[in-house]
Design a protein around this motif. Structure first.
Motif, PDB file in Angstrom:
ATOM      1  N   LEU A 450      -1.793  -2.432  -2.152  1.00 26.60           N
ATOM      2  CA  LEU A 450      -1.094  -3.561  -1.534  1.00 26.60           C
ATOM      3  C   LEU A 450      -0.729  -3.199  -0.100  1.00 26.60           C
ATOM      4  CD1 LEU A 450       1.439  -4.804  -4.267  1.00 26.60           C
ATOM      5  CD2 LEU A 450      -0.621  -5.970  -3.469  1.00 26.60           C
ATOM      6  N   CYS A 451      -0.968  -4.149   0.804  1.00 27.38           N
ATOM      7  CA  CYS A 451      -0.620  -3.923   2.201  1.00 27.38           C
ATOM      8  C   CYS A 451      -0.010  -5.201   2.760  1.00 27.38           C
ATOM      9  CB  CYS A 451      -1.855  -3.525   3.005  1.00 27.38           C
ATOM     10  SG  CYS A 451      -3.108  -4.824   3.055  1.00 27.38           S
ATOM     11  N   GLU A 452       0.475  -5.133   3.974  1.00 27.48           N
ATOM     12  CA  GLU A 452       1.139  -6.288   4.579  1.00 27.48           C
ATOM     13  C   GLU A 452       0.198  -7.482   4.692  1.00 27.48           C
ATOM     14  OE1 GLU A 452       3.652  -7.427   8.633  1.00 27.48           O
ATOM     15  OE2 GLU A 452       3.355  -5.324   8.058  1.00 27.48           O
ATOM     16  N   LEU A 453      -1.087  -7.220   4.988  1.00 32.58           N
ATOM     17  CA  LEU A 453      -2.040  -8.305   5.117  1.00 32.58           C
ATOM     18  C   LEU A 453      -2.244  -9.024   3.784  1.00 32.58           C
ATOM     19  CD1 LEU A 453      -4.101  -9.882   6.783  1.00 32.58           C
ATOM     20  CD2 LEU A 453      -5.805  -8.111   6.195  1.00 32.58           C
ATOM     21  N   THR A 454      -2.441  -8.243   2.701  1.00 31.32           N
ATOM     22  CA  THR A 454      -2.652  -8.845   1.379  1.00 31.32           C
ATOM     23  C   THR A 454      -1.407  -9.611   0.930  1.00 31.32           C
ATOM     24  OG1 THR A 454      -4.170  -7.067   0.770  1.00 31.32           O
ATOM     25  CG2 THR A 454      -3.231  -8.362  -1.028  1.00 31.32           C
ATOM     26  N   LEU A 455      -0.251  -8.983   1.106  1.00 36.08           N
ATOM     27  CA  LEU A 455       0.993  -9.651   0.703  1.00 36.08           C
ATOM     28  C   LEU A 455       1.210 -10.928   1.506  1.00 36.08           C
ATOM     29  CD1 LEU A 455       3.242  -6.494   0.334  1.00 36.08           C
ATOM     30  CD2 LEU A 455       2.677  -8.100  -1.499  1.00 36.08           C
ATOM     31  N   GLY A 456       0.924 -10.874   2.807  1.00 42.76           N
ATOM     32  CA  GLY A 456       1.095 -12.067   3.636  1.00 42.76           C
ATOM     33  C   GLY A 456       0.187 -13.197   3.204  1.00 42.76           C
ATOM     34  N   MET A 457      -1.053 -12.862   2.824  1.00 40.98           N
ATOM     35  CA  MET A 457      -1.987 -13.890   2.395  1.00 40.98           C
ATOM     36  C   MET A 457      -1.525 -14.553   1.087  1.00 40.98           C
ATOM     37  SD  MET A 457      -5.691 -12.137   3.212  1.00 40.98           S
ATOM     38  CE  MET A 457      -6.521 -13.430   2.295  1.00 40.98           C
ATOM     39  N   LEU A 472       7.719 -11.077   7.497  1.00 42.83           N
ATOM     40  CA  LEU A 472       7.454 -10.349   6.260  1.00 42.83           C
ATOM     41  C   LEU A 472       7.745  -8.873   6.507  1.00 42.83           C
ATOM     42  CD1 LEU A 472       6.327 -10.177   3.359  1.00 42.83           C
ATOM     43  CD2 LEU A 472       4.038  -9.939   4.362  1.00 42.83           C
ATOM     44  N   ASP A 473       8.730  -8.349   5.776  1.00 42.14           N
ATOM     45  CA  ASP A 473       9.114  -6.938   5.897  1.00 42.14           C
ATOM     46  C   ASP A 473       8.660  -6.216   4.627  1.00 42.14           C
ATOM     47  OD1 ASP A 473      10.460  -4.629   6.976  1.00 42.14           O
ATOM     48  OD2 ASP A 473      12.019  -4.998   5.466  1.00 42.14           O
ATOM     49  N   VAL A 474       7.815  -5.200   4.774  1.00 46.18           N
ATOM     50  CA  VAL A 474       7.233  -4.502   3.622  1.00 46.18           C
ATOM     51  C   VAL A 474       7.726  -3.056   3.582  1.00 46.18           C
ATOM     52  CG1 VAL A 474       5.096  -3.774   2.498  1.00 46.18           C
ATOM     53  CG2 VAL A 474       5.184  -5.971   3.714  1.00 46.18           C
ATOM     54  N   ASP A 475       8.281  -2.660   2.444  1.00 43.95           N
ATOM     55  CA  ASP A 475       8.748  -1.279   2.234  1.00 43.95           C
ATOM     56  C   ASP A 475       8.060  -0.725   0.990  1.00 43.95           C
ATOM     57  OD1 ASP A 475      10.080   1.116   2.165  1.00 43.95           O
ATOM     58  OD2 ASP A 475      11.962   0.267   1.382  1.00 43.95           O
ATOM     59  N   LEU A 476       6.843  -0.232   1.148  1.00 46.70           N
ATOM     60  CA  LEU A 476       6.061   0.358   0.062  1.00 46.70           C
ATOM     61  C   LEU A 476       5.638   1.762   0.521  1.00 46.70           C
ATOM     62  CD1 LEU A 476       3.814  -2.699  -0.915  1.00 46.70           C
ATOM     63  CD2 LEU A 476       5.759  -1.801  -2.205  1.00 46.70           C
ATOM     64  N   PRO A 477       6.495   2.772   0.294  1.00 45.11           N
ATOM     65  CA  PRO A 477       6.201   4.124   0.798  1.00 45.11           C
ATOM     66  C   PRO A 477       4.991   4.774   0.123  1.00 45.11           C
ATOM     67  CG  PRO A 477       8.153   4.139  -0.590  1.00 45.11           C
ATOM     68  CD  PRO A 477       7.788   2.705  -0.388  1.00 45.11           C
ATOM     69  N   GLU A 478       4.590   4.231  -1.030  1.00 39.98           N
ATOM     70  CA  GLU A 478       3.455   4.796  -1.762  1.00 39.98           C
ATOM     71  C   GLU A 478       2.332   3.762  -1.841  1.00 39.98           C
ATOM     72  OE1 GLU A 478       5.401   7.227  -5.291  1.00 39.98           O
ATOM     73  OE2 GLU A 478       6.380   5.291  -4.985  1.00 39.98           O
ATOM     74  N   ALA A 479       1.150   4.234  -2.094  1.00 40.32           N
ATOM     75  CA  ALA A 479       0.015   3.338  -2.312  1.00 40.32           C
ATOM     76  C   ALA A 479       0.114   2.768  -3.726  1.00 40.32           C
ATOM     77  CB  ALA A 479      -1.298   4.079  -2.114  1.00 40.32           C
ATOM     78  N   VAL A 480       0.383   1.486  -3.813  1.00 42.93           N
ATOM     79  CA  VAL A 480       0.617   0.864  -5.123  1.00 42.93           C
ATOM     80  C   VAL A 480      -0.252  -0.383  -5.255  1.00 42.93           C
ATOM     81  CG1 VAL A 480       2.981   1.719  -5.366  1.00 42.93           C
ATOM     82  CG2 VAL A 480       2.560  -0.448  -4.178  1.00 42.93           C
ATOM     83  N   ILE A 481      -0.344  -0.819  -6.507  1.00 42.45           N
ATOM     84  CA  ILE A 481      -1.136  -2.017  -6.779  1.00 42.45           C
ATOM     85  C   ILE A 481      -0.421  -2.863  -7.826  1.00 42.45           C
ATOM     86  CG2 ILE A 481      -2.556  -1.026  -8.652  1.00 42.45           C
ATOM     87  CD1 ILE A 481      -4.938  -2.546  -7.343  1.00 42.45           C
ATOM     88  N   LEU A 482      -0.652  -4.197  -7.737  1.00 44.35           N
ATOM     89  CA  LEU A 482      -0.086  -5.161  -8.682  1.00 44.35           C
ATOM     90  C   LEU A 482      -1.101  -6.291  -8.827  1.00 44.35           C
ATOM     91  CD1 LEU A 482       2.732  -5.669 -10.204  1.00 44.35           C
ATOM     92  CD2 LEU A 482       3.133  -7.386  -8.415  1.00 44.35           C
TER      93      LEU A 482
END
Length: 803
Positions: A450-457, A472-482
């Motif tokens: 998940l990244c800011e671009l994917t979340l924004g879309m 859009l403020d993203v706080d994902l310190p680890e590489a995660v997926i949902l």
């Protein structure tokens, strides 16, 4: 002048098509009613189970949902009305529009976060009325249609003000029309108006029929069209512009909403001059009895009521030049005509029998119809022609609300979103105090985290909602997926929370805690009060030894003399009636009353309550305060009134119901009177007995003549003008509650009023003695009814008391 707020365009909806038409054409808010407790019971209206869908639809398009509860509520209906308030509260509607003062107080105490708007049916005509409404917790006030731009300048910025700017004009003040009640037991205060103002009447002047030519619809105003007054209304602090029409078609809603949307936007940008001809044409064609600015520029009694018709017309085409056996030719055509358009021939006769239909062929100024459809021999030269239907325009209007509706971009609200989380924990979305959690935990991402671009879309897919993604403020310190499907679900949950603000679901008080305690009557014997409208009646009442007399003269400058006559005659208590309406700047009427030094005042409007609140005079509230239930009675009694006259909308069983739920000492019943049907700013005297526009140049025919209006069945109803030049049309036949007197007495009622109108001194004494016999049990109620009914001088009916 008031500081302008962001203007709101408020459109009507009687069904789903109208709802869609309003949204598609630019309404900021829509008002509609449910199947009970609304002033348009003939509309299709909406079912309570539809509320969530309606509110969601409107909110998803950035439009507010206002629901009408704009009728009087009877005592036995209070629990059901509270249940409806609860449903509206829980459904998340943006406001309820309320007429009944008691219901507004109930809403304030039980559902304090449910926004209440005071209906125009509350008859608020002055700044004092606005202050009264504010004390009930009202957040916005729909002012009476009869106010002018000059009068609006006198309103301080206490509450947001709402005005009707387009649609049908009632000839009577809203909330004060008892005509349908008097003539057909169909109360306008209960959403059952029979439109008696649109019927033909004849004018009798001093007993002689006056020839008015083709003017027969003496009480039917043109429709209101204040589109050119929008900039001036904005300058005066009006913030909500209301379109009448919950009984109108979706094409009407589409056309009128679009024209006023265009006008308001142009006015706010400073580039509006006046409505374009094509916009005026749209307004005329979708519904028009003639378009007029109403009372915006003050009264003009020569223009408000044209009196030639009381039904829809449309756009004026022109006059017939010649007529042959198979077509008519026009002198000119002010609007374009084509085959398929509808027209009507206006000969000035009975509008129920006029000719018209769809055009078969148009050749220049020559109009042809399908063979046999028109009797051309009955269409004289000079006949007016109106265009009543334009199918092409109707199709274009329907297209505006057909299919999928997108929210307007300029109405979308940006939302700022924060997203965060860690492996093994739920993803969270924070927005405007709401936190949405994923139902599955975040997992470590091997590819495509998940990244800011994917979340924004994904979070920006807000089509069909009133929102657009802001920051859009993203706080994902680890590489995660949902899963994307879970992101979509979280977005929908967030939208649902944002469009339906949380409310306390439980009522904050009980209905029983708001209603008054019941006390036994303090007076054992019944008391009779007489209302007089002439010096002759006053002197007769004094000679009869009446202990309490209400004086209601057309010219209140004569009040001082009336008080002096009473003082010279004995110890009778004299109370003076206020006018039924008080506008800004008319406080002088109250001062005249106080300066006459009466024993008390019969208060007929909210402004009077405010003016006399510190006065030592006795204060009695009249029927025009619309007391129909104990909650309303409590509100007015808390403001220092001695007693209240029960609403004329109540029948005998409803009178008994309120007596069971409130102290009977609070109330007085008008047991004998001529029902005051229309009370109106429109002056029939000036309009049809003078060439004057207002009181400054009409010559005051009301002071020289006695006028009656003769209805379709031949009944001659008395017409009176008051000190403010407002007219009241009274029912020709008095109604009496004598047959129900024993029931009222047993229920604890002790104060009864008889109101006189045109009675002579002898007739006055006859009526007084008859009701004294009733109150002293020398005659039965049913016997008195028969006696009065048999008298040619004093014909009566049981009227509205019999339900």
């Amino acid at each position: 002048m008031n500081t302008p707020l962001e203007p709101e365009l408020l459109s009507p909806a009687g069904d789903w098509d109208c709802l869609r038409a309003a949204v598609a054409n630019g309404a900021d808010a829509v008002f509609f009613g449910l199947t009970r407790f609304n002033a348009r019971m003939r509309a299709d209206n909406f079912r309570e189970e539809e509320l969530p869908e309606i509110v969601a639809f409107l909110h998803n398009h950035g439009v507010k949902a206002y629901v009408t509860l704009n009728v009087l509520i009877f005592t036995d209906e209070l629990p059901d009305a509270v249940a409806e308030l609860q449903s509206l509260h829980d459904a998340g509607v943006d406001a309820v529009i309320i007429q009944d003062v008691g219901l507004a107080e109930i809403s304030r105490r039980m559902f304090p976060d449910l926004r209440v708007h005071a209906s125009t049916q509350m008859t608020i005509t002055s700044p004092e009325g606005v202050r009264f409404a504010a004390g009930l917790g009202v957040k916005q006030v729909v002012l009476a249609r009869e106010l002018s731009l000059r009068e609006l300048e006198k309103f301080p910025p206490l509450l947001p003000l709402e005005m009707f700017v387009h649609g049908a004009l009632c000839v009577a003040y809203s909330g004060q029309c008892l005509t349908s009640e008097a003539l057909g037991r169909r109360s306008a205060n209960r959403g059952e108006c029979a439109q008696a103002c649109r019927m033909p009447y004849q004018l009798l002047v001093d007993g002689v029929l006056r020839d008015l030519g083709d003017k027969r619809y003496l009480l039917s105003p043109q429709d209101l069209a204040a589109v050119n007054e929008i900039p001036a209304l904005i300058e005066r602090g009006v913030c909500s512009f209301k379109i009448e029409g919950r009984l109108k078609s979706p094409e009407y809603v589409a056309a009128v909403t679009s024209v006023y949307r265009k006008t308001i936007d142009a006015a706010m940008s400073g580039c509006f001059e006046k409505a374009a001809p094509e916009d005026w044409y749209r307004l005329e064609m979708t519904f028009s009895r003639g378009l007029y600015q109403g009372w915006m520029h003050g009264v003009n009694h020569q223009e408000l009521v044209g009196a030639r018709f009381g039904k829809k017309r449309g756009a004026f085409v022109g006059l017939v030049s010649t007529c042959t056996h198979n077509h008519v030719e026009m002198e000119s055509c002010a609007v374009s005509l084509k085959a398929g358009d509808g027209i009507v021939f206006d000969t000035g006769g009975n509008t129920e029998h006029e000719q018209g239909g769809r055009l078969f062929q148009v050749s220049g100024k020559k109009l042809s119809f399908e063979h046999g459809k028109i009797q051309f021999s009955k269409i004289p030269r000079g006949t007016r022609v109106w265009k009543t239907s334009d199918p092409a325009l109707d199709r274009a209007l329907r297209q505006t609300f057909s299919g999928h509706l997108e929210a307007r971009t300029n109405r979308l609200k940006p939302i700022d979103v924060s997203v965060g989380g860690r492996v093994g924990e739920p993803l969270f979305i924070d927005c405007q105090g709401h936190r949405i959690l994923s139902r599955v935990p975040l997992e470590a991402a091997r590819t495509r985290p998940l990244c800011e671009l994917t979340l924004g879309m994904q979070l920006g897919k807000l089509g069909g909602t009133p929102f657009l993604l802001g920051s859009l403020d993203v706080d994902l310190p680890e590489a995660v997926i949902l899963p994307i499907a879970e992101l979509n679900r979280m977005r929908r949950e967030l939208v649902a929370k944002l469009t339906t603000p949380p409310r306390q679901t439980a009522a904050q008080a009980s209905l029983d805690s708001i209603l008054p305690s019941i006390n036994a009557p303090t007076t054992t014997s019944p008391k009779l009060t007489i209302l007089v409208r002439s010096e002759e009646q006053l002197l007769a009442a004094l000679e009869e030894g009446v202990e309490e007399i209400l004086v209601d003269y057309e010219d209140i400058r004569r009040y001082k003399e009336a008080v002096a006559q009473a003082r010279a005659h004995g110890n009778a208590q004299i109370l003076l009636a206020t006018p039924r309406i008080q506008k800004a700047g008319e406080e002088g009427f109250f001062k005249l009353i106080a300066n006459a030094n009466p024993d008390g005042v019969l208060i007929r409007n909210i402004g009077g309550i405010s003016h006399f609140s510190e006065s030592p005079l006795r204060l009695i509230g009249d029927f025009s305060l619309n007391v129909a239930n104990p909650a309303t009675a409590s509100v007015f009694m808390a403001r220092g009134l001695e007693r209240l006259t029960l609403s004329h909308d109540l029948n005998a069983s409803q009178v008994l119901a309120i007596l069971k739920q409130a102290p009977s000492d609070w109330f007085e019943l008008t047991i004998h009177h001529h029902m005051p049907m229309f009370h109106m700013e429109h002056c029939v005297f000036a309009a049809f007995l003078s060439s004057g526009t207002d009181h400054t140049n009409c010559g005051r025919p009301c002071e020289k003549h006695r006028v009656h209006l003769k209805d379709r069945v031949g009944v001659e109803h008395p017409l009176r003008a008051d000190v403010g030049c407002r007219n009241t049309l009274f029912h020709a036949t008095a109604q009496t509650g004598a047959a129900f007197f024993d029931d009222f007495l047993q229920a604890g009622l002790r104060k009864f009023r008889v109101e006189l109108l045109e009675e002579s001194a002898q007739e006055t004494k006859l009526v007084i003695q008859a009701y004294r016999d009733l109150l002293s049990a020398r005659k039965s109620g049913k016997g008195l009814y028969r006696e009065l009914h048999a008298s040619s001088q004093v014909g009566v009916t049981s009227g509205t008391y019999s339900g």
